[in-house]
Design an enzyme around this catalytic site. Structure first.
Site, PDB file in Angstrom:
ATOM      1  N   ASP A   1      -3.350  -7.168   2.113  1.00 51.01           N
ATOM      2  CA  ASP A   1      -3.486  -5.980   2.959  1.00 51.01           C
ATOM      3  C   ASP A   1      -2.411  -5.870   4.027  1.00 51.01           C
ATOM      4  OD1 ASP A   1      -5.555  -4.585   1.803  1.00 51.01           O
ATOM      5  OD2 ASP A   1      -7.124  -5.622   2.918  1.00 51.01           O
TER       6      ASP A   1
ATOM      7  N   ASP B   1      -5.756  -0.722  -5.606  1.00 50.40           N
ATOM      8  CA  ASP B   1      -5.433  -0.472  -4.198  1.00 50.40           C
ATOM      9  C   ASP B   1      -4.035  -0.965  -3.827  1.00 50.40           C
ATOM     10  OD1 ASP B   1      -8.128  -1.142  -4.936  1.00 50.40           O
ATOM     11  OD2 ASP B   1      -8.758  -1.081  -2.837  1.00 50.40           O
TER      12      ASP B   1
END
Length: 356
Positions: A78, A137
């Protein structure tokens, strides 16, 4: 398909007035004031609510809590999302060394998760080192690699992003344009072990937020490379998304989740993410007809989700977010859903499709 989108949604409808509501800066400011000092991450919002401000100063202040992650990364893949404030800072001040250092550090972290055998950056770590998990993602994280490549002239970072996108295009996307959430690879051979979901309804279903991440990610790849295969992929995924919306136009949390017991939960974050993805596609298209079709679809999706989920009494802007339905985390506000709601409003203004 683009002509049918235009006929379905009309051309350049009126965006929801709530996109530019004075409640938005009030709520964002209230959230800032509720963040503990010293600033640490992650932070969460709740369903309670709370003047304008120096948004640049507040953004810089809040982003300071991300700087320690450069030295000790606790968020794994992330780092791409985490880098966004610093990428925005460089738009304002291209010589800001703190932002430059952050973008380059986060890009190095993401590049270190790349496997040339698999052809992707690793998403989640697993107890079995040969289990190399990649989620759709991750297409959003590639932005930091392009940004750092531009800062450092490191062509390897750019190539990692391209290779990851190409591998994702090959293995994550079904022939009908839908997507798997997770691909498990063997890290030793690069072979695909399993195609599955983690946050969707089933291994054969299409999790709507993952589909939205993918549309945005491939449209963004086209922006950076000019390679039409990425635009073609984004279009194919967008077509699936639009063709599978229910008659009420509300984005479901999973396109294949059962309709009973009713109501099937929505995901407001998937709606706002895909709206910004369609606006990016609109800016990428080669004809005005195609551009108008995607911007019109974005505006209609924003209108639909605003009607359902705008909640003045909540701390979040929108309700009806589905963070993780299998983990029973839904009917909530989601910070990234609110972020892309605000971004959609800003994008509409910059494109000349709205004013405030």
């Amino acid at each position: 398909m683009l002509l049918s989108i235009a006929s379905l949604f009309g051309l350049h409808g009126i965006p929801p007035a709530q996109l530019f509501s004075p409640l938005i800066p009030q709520k964002v400011l209230a959230t800032f004031r509720n963040i503990p000092r010293a600033i640490q991450y992650p932070q969460y919002t709740d369903t309670s609510a709370g003047n304008c401000a120096d948004w640049l100063a507040l953004g810089r202040s809040v982003s300071s809590g991300l700087v320690p992650l450069e030295a000790k990364n606790s968020v794994g893949h992330d780092v791409g999302f985490i880098s966004f404030p610093f990428i925005e800072e460089l738009v304002v001040n291209p010589t800001n060394q703190t932002a430059i250092n952050a973008v380059n550090a986060f890009a190095r972290d993401l590049a270190a998760r790349f496997s040339p055998v698999v052809g992707c950056t690793r998403s989640w770590d697993a107890s079995d080192p040969t289990d190399f998990q990649v989620i759709i993602d991750n297409m959003m994280n590639l932005e930091v690699l392009f940004q750092s490549a531009a800062l450092t002239n490191n062509a390897t970072l750019r190539q990692i992003a391209i290779t990851h996108a190409d591998t994702t295009m090959k293995n994550h996307i079904r022939p009908d344009g839908s997507t798997w959430h997770v691909i498990d690879y063997n890290s030793t051979t690069g072979a695909v072990i399993r195609k599955r979901t983690s946050q969707g309804f089933s291994d054969s279903s299409t999790w709507s937020r993952g589909q939205a991440w993918g549309i945005y990610g491939f449209a963004n790849m086209y922006q950076h490379t000019g390679d039409v295969k990425y635009l073609t992929t984004a279009r194919q995924m967008a077509t699936y998304f639009l063709n599978n919306l229910p008659s009420d136009g509300i984005v479901p949390w999973d396109f294949n989740a059962p309709l009973t017991p009713a109501p099937r939960p929505a995901d407001s974050s998937a709606a706002t993410i895909v709206a910004t993805a369609f606006l990016l596609l609109s800016k990428s298209e080669t004809t005005q007809t195609a551009a108008d079709a995607y911007s019109s679809a974005a505006i209609q999706i924003l209108n639909n989700i605003t009607t359902l989920a705008w909640k003045p009494s909540w701390q979040s802007l929108l309700s009806n977010g589905t963070v993780n339905w299998p983990a029973h985390n839904f009917l909530t506000g989601i910070v990234y859903g609110d972020y892309y709601y605000i971004k959609a409003g800003n994008d509409l203004i910059s494109m000349g499709l709205a004013d405030c």
